[in-house]
Design an enzyme around this catalytic site. Sequence first.
Site, mmCIF file in Angstrom:
data_model
loop_
_atom_site.group_PDB
_atom_site.id
_atom_site.type_symbol
_atom_site.label_atom_id
_atom_site.label_comp_id
_atom_site.label_asym_id
_atom_site.label_seq_id
_atom_site.Cartn_x
_atom_site.Cartn_y
_atom_site.Cartn_z
ATOM 1 N N ASN A 100 0.852 -1.195 0.000
ATOM 2 C CA ASN A 100 0.000 0.000 0.000
ATOM 3 C C ASN A 100 0.882 1.237 0.000
ATOM 4 O OD1 ASN A 100 -2.552 -1.238 0.464
ATOM 5 N ND2 ASN A 100 -2.109 -1.391 2.627
ATOM 6 N N HIS A 101 0.333 2.358 -0.413
ATOM 7 C CA HIS A 101 1.008 3.628 -0.183
ATOM 8 C C HIS A 101 1.044 3.896 1.312
ATOM 9 C CE1 HIS A 101 1.334 5.109 -4.223
ATOM 10 N NE2 HIS A 101 0.050 4.945 -4.455
#
Length: 224
Positions: free
Chosen positions: A34-35
């Site tokens: 994920n970011h």
Amino acid sequence: ALAALTPKKLAGTRILVTAGPTQEEIDPVRFVSNHSSGKMGYAIARQARLRGAQVTLVTGPCAIAPPYGVEVVRVQSAAAMREAVLARLDQIDVVVKAAAVADYRPKVRAGQKVKKGAEEIVIELEKNPDILGELGRLKGKQVLVGFAAETDDLVANAKAKLTRKNLDLIVANDVSQEGAGFNVDTNIAKLLFADGRLEDVPLTGKQELAGIILDRIEQLRKAG
Ligand code: CTP
Ligand code: CA
């Protein structure tokens, strides 16, 4: 100087903070993730330490340096983060789950690098455990704080998570707003409490937001 000037309101409180992304390996050279820069979680760890807390930072892979004076536990996958958190739970007063945990992991991890060949490949994913949900079920006297990064229906989605995961407080960010997303030093948040209170925190630095969250945690500890 800053450390000396911050009142030690959390002296004696043991706080565990999770931060950063998790990485779920596909093969030895690739992963699903994920970011997440880790900035929000690291800010909470730093501000908690400045307030005198005993801080454990369970962190996924991040490019930034951990704050001074906190115990750092480095993990990669959601499964490893879960183990690290659960193993410490009975010695913890407050858990703040700022980590962006990958919801799914590859069903199989290839032992060797997957070689380029086919025009299309499919990676099957299976669900990771919900660490915070599990903490909510195991909760004793701990204060449990979660985060919710949403792109729509911010309050409704965050409220549902607060209830479903048995949290005391959830910090909701609308990540589609400028100044609130990933890898920036600011955030815009709504704080939702288990008793139904909602507090708006307008655009502010992540360090300052961390301070506000810790003030609320301190109040919840006093009340509870
Ligand atoms: N969380 C967790 N374990 C997971 C997924 C999320 O502990 N496997 C925690 C996060 O650290 C965060 C909170 O749960 O504090 C909310 O995460 P979020 O991704 O917003 O919610 P999900 O329950 O995963 O729902 P969705 O991604 O579908 O919105
Ligand atoms: Ca999620």
